[in-house]
Motif scaffolding. Sequence first.
Motif, PDB file in Angstrom:
ATOM      1  N   HIS A   1       0.824  -1.208   0.000  1.00 52.97           N
ATOM      2  CA  HIS A   1       0.000   0.000   0.000  1.00 52.97           C
ATOM      3  C   HIS A   1       0.865   1.267   0.000  1.00 52.97           C
ATOM      4  CE1 HIS A   1      -3.284   2.749   0.889  1.00 52.97           C
ATOM      5  NE2 HIS A   1      -2.575   3.207   1.900  1.00 52.97           N
ATOM      6  N   HIS A   2       1.943   1.251   0.776  1.00 52.29           N
ATOM      7  CA  HIS A   2       2.814   2.423   0.908  1.00 52.29           C
ATOM      8  C   HIS A   2       4.000   2.390  -0.057  1.00 52.29           C
ATOM      9  CE1 HIS A   2       0.577   3.899   4.312  1.00 52.29           C
ATOM     10  NE2 HIS A   2       0.708   2.736   4.925  1.00 52.29           N
ATOM     11  N   ARG A   3       4.031   1.378  -0.931  1.00 55.37           N
ATOM     12  CA  ARG A   3       5.087   1.225  -1.943  1.00 55.37           C
ATOM     13  C   ARG A   3       6.480   1.162  -1.312  1.00 55.37           C
ATOM     14  NH1 ARG A   3       1.666   4.986  -3.129  1.00 55.37           N
ATOM     15  NH2 ARG A   3       3.096   6.709  -2.948  1.00 55.37           N
ATOM     16  N   ILE A   4       6.587   0.345  -0.276  1.00 56.12           N
ATOM     17  CA  ILE A   4       7.857   0.115   0.405  1.00 56.12           C
ATOM     18  C   ILE A   4       8.344  -1.281   0.030  1.00 56.12           C
ATOM     19  CG2 ILE A   4       9.031  -0.082   2.633  1.00 56.12           C
ATOM     20  CD1 ILE A   4       8.028   2.720   2.224  1.00 56.12           C
ATOM     21  N   ARG A   5       9.568  -1.356  -0.463  1.00 56.81           N
ATOM     22  CA  ARG A   5      10.148  -2.640  -0.861  1.00 56.81           C
ATOM     23  C   ARG A   5      10.941  -3.248   0.299  1.00 56.81           C
ATOM     24  NH1 ARG A   5      14.152  -1.657  -5.021  1.00 56.81           N
ATOM     25  NH2 ARG A   5      14.665  -0.006  -3.584  1.00 56.81           N
ATOM     26  N   MET A   6      11.143  -4.542   0.223  1.00 62.88           N
ATOM     27  CA  MET A   6      11.941  -5.240   1.231  1.00 62.88           C
ATOM     28  C   MET A   6      13.350  -4.638   1.298  1.00 62.88           C
ATOM     29  SD  MET A   6      12.061  -7.533   3.562  1.00 62.88           S
ATOM     30  CE  MET A   6      10.660  -8.568   3.291  1.00 62.88           C
ATOM     31  N   GLU A   7      13.882  -4.244   0.139  1.00 69.23           N
ATOM     32  CA  GLU A   7      15.222  -3.644   0.098  1.00 69.23           C
ATOM     33  C   GLU A   7      15.275  -2.345   0.895  1.00 69.23           C
ATOM     34  OE1 GLU A   7      13.577  -4.771  -2.654  1.00 69.23           O
ATOM     35  OE2 GLU A   7      14.789  -6.574  -2.921  1.00 69.23           O
ATOM     36  N   ASP A   8      14.157  -1.587   0.898  1.00 66.16           N
ATOM     37  CA  ASP A   8      14.085  -0.350   1.682  1.00 66.16           C
ATOM     38  C   ASP A   8      14.187  -0.653   3.176  1.00 66.16           C
ATOM     39  OD1 ASP A   8      13.637   1.111  -0.713  1.00 66.16           O
ATOM     40  OD2 ASP A   8      11.470   0.803  -0.543  1.00 66.16           O
ATOM     41  N   LEU A   9      13.503  -1.707   3.611  1.00 61.31           N
ATOM     42  CA  LEU A   9      13.554  -2.087   5.029  1.00 61.31           C
ATOM     43  C   LEU A   9      14.940  -2.582   5.418  1.00 61.31           C
ATOM     44  CD1 LEU A   9      10.100  -3.851   5.546  1.00 61.31           C
ATOM     45  CD2 LEU A   9      10.703  -1.434   5.823  1.00 61.31           C
ATOM     46  N   LYS A  10      15.540  -3.383   4.541  1.00 61.02           N
ATOM     47  CA  LYS A  10      16.897  -3.858   4.816  1.00 61.02           C
ATOM     48  C   LYS A  10      17.862  -2.687   4.945  1.00 61.02           C
ATOM     49  CE  LYS A  10      16.413  -8.340   2.505  1.00 61.02           C
ATOM     50  NZ  LYS A  10      16.815  -9.156   1.349  1.00 61.02           N
TER      51      LYS A  10
END
Length: 171
Positions: free
Chosen positions: A119-128
């Motif tokens: 929904h917020h267009r956040i990728r796993m790479e962003d969290l990492k």
Amino acid sequence: MLDTLIFDSWKGLIRPFLMCLLAYPFLIFILRIFGKRTLTQINLFDFIITVTYGATLSSILTNNKVSFAEGAVILLMLTVLQFIVSQSSVHSKTFADFMKASPSFLYRDGQFFEKSMQHHRIRMEDLKAVVRKQGMSSFEQVEAIVLEGDGTLSVIQKEAGSSNDVLSGVE
């Protein structure tokens, strides 16, 4: 044509010079009158107002069709409206909730909230990346990752045997 590209005449420099002397101090003056809250970037509305201040100031300085008085009214009205919105947010929780995006969990207690991430267009790479920036090497060290109302990502590190009350109010 090339001879007027860099410098046309002294007459053409007088208006922008005078407008800078008038408009910039006026903007600082009204922002000081209405307080610090006017320029904080807490939510989308604040961001839009800040960008609009810059665009209006630019128009006053560079557009010959915009008088100082017209620009001053626009700057004053933007500031008054921003003041009204911020005051309304302070006095009405309903209005504040409408104006300000609430924080959202993207990760908590070992679980990724994939629907929220999409929904917020956040990728796993962003969290990492945000976890690495906090000096942590794995999600096992993380209690939660929160997308704040202002769009920033907050990482809450696990602490042995403590409850984390900063997580209350997060969706």
